[in-house]
Design a protein around this motif. Structure first.
Motif, PDB file in Angstrom:
ATOM      1  N   ASN A  40       0.809  -1.218   0.000  1.00 22.42           N
ATOM      2  CA  ASN A  40       0.000   0.000   0.000  1.00 22.42           C
ATOM      3  C   ASN A  40       0.842   1.268   0.000  1.00 22.42           C
ATOM      4  OD1 ASN A  40      -2.632  -1.335   0.225  1.00 22.42           O
ATOM      5  ND2 ASN A  40      -1.896  -1.985   2.239  1.00 22.42           N
ATOM      6  N   ALA A  41       2.103   1.158  -0.428  1.00 21.45           N
ATOM      7  CA  ALA A  41       3.022   2.297  -0.364  1.00 21.45           C
ATOM      8  C   ALA A  41       3.200   2.943  -1.729  1.00 21.45           C
ATOM      9  CB  ALA A  41       4.375   1.849   0.175  1.00 21.45           C
ATOM     10  N   ARG A  42       3.407   4.245  -1.680  1.00 18.93           N
ATOM     11  CA  ARG A  42       3.721   4.977  -2.892  1.00 18.93           C
ATOM     12  C   ARG A  42       5.239   5.089  -3.019  1.00 18.93           C
ATOM     13  NH1 ARG A  42      -1.120   6.799  -4.831  1.00 18.93           N
ATOM     14  NH2 ARG A  42      -2.790   6.989  -3.299  1.00 18.93           N
ATOM     15  N   HIS A  43       5.731   6.174  -3.555  1.00 19.03           N
ATOM     16  CA  HIS A  43       7.154   6.251  -3.883  1.00 19.03           C
ATOM     17  C   HIS A  43       8.036   6.323  -2.648  1.00 19.03           C
ATOM     18  CE1 HIS A  43      10.390   6.718  -6.685  1.00 19.03           C
ATOM     19  NE2 HIS A  43      10.739   7.916  -6.255  1.00 19.03           N
ATOM     20  N   GLY A  44       7.528   6.932  -1.571  1.00 20.85           N
ATOM     21  CA  GLY A  44       8.361   7.118  -0.392  1.00 20.85           C
ATOM     22  C   GLY A  44       8.100   6.138   0.735  1.00 20.85           C
ATOM     23  N   TYR A  45       7.171   5.184   0.577  1.00 17.53           N
ATOM     24  CA  TYR A  45       6.860   4.109   1.525  1.00 17.53           C
ATOM     25  C   TYR A  45       6.086   4.570   2.752  1.00 17.53           C
ATOM     26  CZ  TYR A  45      10.615   1.856  -1.174  1.00 17.53           C
ATOM     27  OH  TYR A  45      11.411   1.371  -2.187  1.00 17.53           O
ATOM     28  N   GLY A  46       5.971   5.869   2.995  1.00 17.51           N
ATOM     29  CA  GLY A  46       5.200   6.350   4.133  1.00 17.51           C
ATOM     30  C   GLY A  46       5.716   5.802   5.452  1.00 17.51           C
ATOM     31  N   MET A  47       4.815   5.320   6.308  1.00 22.71           N
ATOM     32  CA  MET A  47       5.214   4.776   7.603  1.00 22.71           C
ATOM     33  C   MET A  47       6.050   3.514   7.450  1.00 22.71           C
ATOM     34  SD  MET A  47       4.295   6.884   9.877  1.00 22.71           S
ATOM     35  CE  MET A  47       4.602   5.905  11.334  1.00 22.71           C
ATOM     36  N   ASP A  48       5.936   2.847   6.305  1.00 19.08           N
ATOM     37  CA  ASP A  48       6.751   1.656   6.062  1.00 19.08           C
ATOM     38  C   ASP A  48       8.232   1.999   5.874  1.00 19.08           C
ATOM     39  OD1 ASP A  48       4.543   0.007   6.203  1.00 19.08           O
ATOM     40  OD2 ASP A  48       4.167   0.084   4.048  1.00 19.08           O
ATOM     41  N   SER A  49       8.548   3.296   5.779  1.00 22.04           N
ATOM     42  CA  SER A  49       9.943   3.685   5.575  1.00 22.04           C
ATOM     43  C   SER A  49      10.811   3.281   6.764  1.00 22.04           C
ATOM     44  CB  SER A  49      10.058   5.191   5.337  1.00 22.04           C
ATOM     45  OG  SER A  49       9.595   5.923   6.458  1.00 22.04           O
ATOM     46  N   TYR A  50      10.230   3.210   7.977  1.00 20.60           N
ATOM     47  CA  TYR A  50      10.994   2.767   9.141  1.00 20.60           C
ATOM     48  C   TYR A  50      11.373   1.295   9.001  1.00 20.60           C
ATOM     49  CZ  TYR A  50       9.157   7.111  11.042  1.00 20.60           C
ATOM     50  OH  TYR A  50       8.823   8.426  11.224  1.00 20.60           O
ATOM     51  N   TYR A  51      10.448   0.520   8.474  1.00 23.26           N
ATOM     52  CA  TYR A  51      10.735  -0.893   8.222  1.00 23.26           C
ATOM     53  C   TYR A  51      11.835  -1.016   7.179  1.00 23.26           C
ATOM     54  CZ  TYR A  51      10.026  -5.761   6.794  1.00 23.26           C
ATOM     55  OH  TYR A  51      10.212  -7.094   6.494  1.00 23.26           O
ATOM     56  N   MET A  52      11.765  -0.214   6.123  1.00 23.31           N
ATOM     57  CA  MET A  52      12.773  -0.265   5.069  1.00 23.31           C
ATOM     58  C   MET A  52      14.131   0.141   5.608  1.00 23.31           C
ATOM     59  SD  MET A  52      13.229  -1.043   1.863  1.00 23.31           S
ATOM     60  CE  MET A  52      14.955  -1.529   1.897  1.00 23.31           C
ATOM     61  N   THR A  53      14.174   1.154   6.449  1.00 22.41           N
ATOM     62  CA  THR A  53      15.442   1.580   7.043  1.00 22.41           C
ATOM     63  C   THR A  53      16.064   0.450   7.853  1.00 22.41           C
ATOM     64  OG1 THR A  53      14.750   3.896   7.159  1.00 22.41           O
ATOM     65  CG2 THR A  53      16.526   3.224   8.624  1.00 22.41           C
ATOM     66  N   ARG A  54      15.242  -0.202   8.674  1.00 19.82           N
ATOM     67  CA  ARG A  54      15.755  -1.310   9.483  1.00 19.82           C
ATOM     68  C   ARG A  54      16.240  -2.458   8.605  1.00 19.82           C
ATOM     69  NH1 ARG A  54      14.203  -6.704  10.412  1.00 19.82           N
ATOM     70  NH2 ARG A  54      12.014  -6.158  10.781  1.00 19.82           N
ATOM     71  N   ARG A  55      15.491  -2.796   7.571  1.00 19.32           N
ATOM     72  CA  ARG A  55      15.906  -3.879   6.684  1.00 19.32           C
ATOM     73  C   ARG A  55      17.184  -3.519   5.931  1.00 19.32           C
ATOM     74  NH1 ARG A  55      12.399  -7.863   5.069  1.00 19.32           N
ATOM     75  NH2 ARG A  55      14.320  -8.660   4.121  1.00 19.32           N
ATOM     76  N   ARG A  56      17.341  -2.240   5.612  1.00 17.13           N
ATOM     77  CA  ARG A  56      18.567  -1.785   4.948  1.00 17.13           C
ATOM     78  C   ARG A  56      19.768  -1.957   5.870  1.00 17.13           C
ATOM     79  NH1 ARG A  56      16.614   2.704   3.196  1.00 17.13           N
ATOM     80  NH2 ARG A  56      17.357   4.098   4.826  1.00 17.13           N
ATOM     81  N   TRP A  57      19.617  -1.523   7.118  1.00 11.20           N
ATOM     82  CA  TRP A  57      20.705  -1.716   8.087  1.00 11.20           C
ATOM     83  C   TRP A  57      21.035  -3.201   8.221  1.00 11.20           C
ATOM     84  CZ3 TRP A  57      18.547   1.705  12.676  1.00 11.20           C
ATOM     85  CH2 TRP A  57      18.554   3.047  12.285  1.00 11.20           C
ATOM     86  N   ASP A  58      19.998  -4.038   8.393  1.00  9.53           N
ATOM     87  CA  ASP A  58      20.200  -5.477   8.563  1.00  9.53           C
ATOM     88  C   ASP A  58      20.917  -6.087   7.360  1.00  9.53           C
ATOM     89  OD1 ASP A  58      18.842  -5.229  10.939  1.00  9.53           O
ATOM     90  OD2 ASP A  58      17.022  -6.261  10.267  1.00  9.53           O
ATOM     91  N   TYR A  59      20.526  -5.646   6.166  1.00 14.55           N
ATOM     92  CA  TYR A  59      21.076  -6.240   4.940  1.00 14.55           C
ATOM     93  C   TYR A  59      22.574  -5.957   4.826  1.00 14.55           C
ATOM     94  CZ  TYR A  59      20.492  -8.223   0.255  1.00 14.55           C
ATOM     95  OH  TYR A  59      20.544  -9.044  -0.841  1.00 14.55           O
ATOM     96  N   PHE A  60      22.979  -4.727   5.143  1.00 17.75           N
ATOM     97  CA  PHE A  60      24.404  -4.399   5.083  1.00 17.75           C
ATOM     98  C   PHE A  60      25.174  -5.079   6.216  1.00 17.75           C
ATOM     99  CE2 PHE A  60      23.285  -0.388   2.585  1.00 17.75           C
ATOM    100  CZ  PHE A  60      23.834  -0.883   1.407  1.00 17.75           C
ATOM    101  N   VAL A  61      24.606  -5.126   7.407  1.00 14.10           N
ATOM    102  CA  VAL A  61      25.280  -5.782   8.534  1.00 14.10           C
ATOM    103  C   VAL A  61      25.521  -7.260   8.214  1.00 14.10           C
ATOM    104  CG1 VAL A  61      24.938  -6.588  10.906  1.00 14.10           C
ATOM    105  CG2 VAL A  61      24.524  -4.187  10.328  1.00 14.10           C
ATOM    106  N   GLU A  62      24.513  -7.910   7.665  1.00 13.12           N
ATOM    107  CA  GLU A  62      24.612  -9.353   7.397  1.00 13.12           C
ATOM    108  C   GLU A  62      25.495  -9.658   6.194  1.00 13.12           C
ATOM    109  OE1 GLU A  62      21.658 -13.138   6.305  1.00 13.12           O
ATOM    110  OE2 GLU A  62      20.815 -11.228   7.001  1.00 13.12           O
ATOM    111  N   ASN A  63      25.289  -8.945   5.098  1.00 13.66           N
ATOM    112  CA  ASN A  63      25.934  -9.329   3.842  1.00 13.66           C
ATOM    113  C   ASN A  63      27.241  -8.597   3.550  1.00 13.66           C
ATOM    114  OD1 ASN A  63      23.859 -11.206   2.603  1.00 13.66           O
ATOM    115  ND2 ASN A  63      22.592  -9.413   3.020  1.00 13.66           N
TER     116      ASN A  63
END
Length: 259
Positions: free
Chosen positions: A218-241
């Motif tokens: 249900n997100a548009r270009h900026g993800y709205g409130m889901d942007s916090y989830y995206m930020t966390r997943r971005r941190w996790d992805y770099f930490v892990e990989n």
């Protein structure tokens, strides 16, 4: 001269080696640095650095605010994505700061930066090991005409039979992927339609390449409130990989309450 910003952990130990994250937004209407004003964190760049990364933002040639020739450097070829500028800048910084580990370089960006990130992973797979491509306009035939035609021009046939737009579209190089790539897109994006990412996803599947995907229903270009989830997943992805470390499971980003 190329200008940029570098973020380091506050407990930086120059005797150690740190993985590098290259944030990219190639423009050409604006660069990754943005306004030339003081901002202590610059989105989450400092937060990412605190996890143990060196975060670098470089405004490459083609970005505005300089000379006309500087801005025109990639006119007609948005597929340039300032990647050669990014790589040369990182290499020069690493000569000055040996704690930068150029054997572990990641890249991420949103929108035009998502386009540039996938391009980096496909065109320079030996340099960029981990990429996070968010809401990228991967094929400008499938984006706004007031963007592609403004900075690329009209569709033209080239000597090899492909059009100039085809030569700049990411899906045609997807088979070159070697590292870890996370693609994210909002399913209701009314700026960059999600089928821009689907083109790359389809090409990766056909090339039998592993990748990761997040679709925000249900997100548009900026993800709205889901942007916090995206930020966390971005941190996790770099930490892990990129770092090769473990991250907290489902860490929740809490916004400070206003007084």
């Amino acid at each position: 001269d190329l200008y940029g910003l570098m973020f380091t952990p506050t407990d930086l130990d120059e005797s150690k080696k740190y993985p590098v994250v290259n944030y990219i937004y190639p423009g050409p209407q604006g660069g990754g640095v943005g306004g030339r004003y003081f901002s202590p964190s610059r989105s989450d760049h400092q937060a990412l650095a605190e996890l143990g990364f060196i975060v670098v933002v470089i405004d490459g040639s083609c970005n505005p605010g300089r000379s006309k020739s500087f801005h025109d450097a990639c006119y007609g070829n948005m597929g340039d994505n300032t990647l050669e500028d990014q790589i040369s800048g990182l290499k020069q910084l690493a000569e000055k700061h040996p704690y930068m580990d150029l054997d572990r370089v990641g890249v991420w960006g949103h929108s035009g930066g998502g386009f540039a990130t996938a391009d980096a992973m496909f065109s320079y797979p030996e340099f960029y090991k981990v990429g996070i491509s968010e809401s990228g306009n991967h094929d400008n035939r499938n984006y706004e005409d007031d963007w592609g035609e403004r900075y690329i021009g009209l569709i033209e046939e080239t000597e090899n039979g492909k059009t100039n737009y085809e030569l700049q579209a990411n899906q045609y190089n997807a088979a070159n992927l070697q590292g870890d790539l996370l693609i994210a897109h909002g399913n209701l994006d009314d700026n960059v339609p999600p089928y821009n990412s689907y083109l790359v996803i389809d090409a990766l599947i056909k090339a039998n390449k592993d990748f990761d995907l997040i679709i925000f229903p249900n997100a548009r270009h900026g993800y709205g409130m889901d942007s916090y989830y995206m930020t966390r997943r971005r941190w996790d992805y770099f930490v892990e990989n990129l770092m090769g470390a473990e991250h907290p499971k489902e860490f929740k980003i809490e916004m400070p309450k206003r007084r």
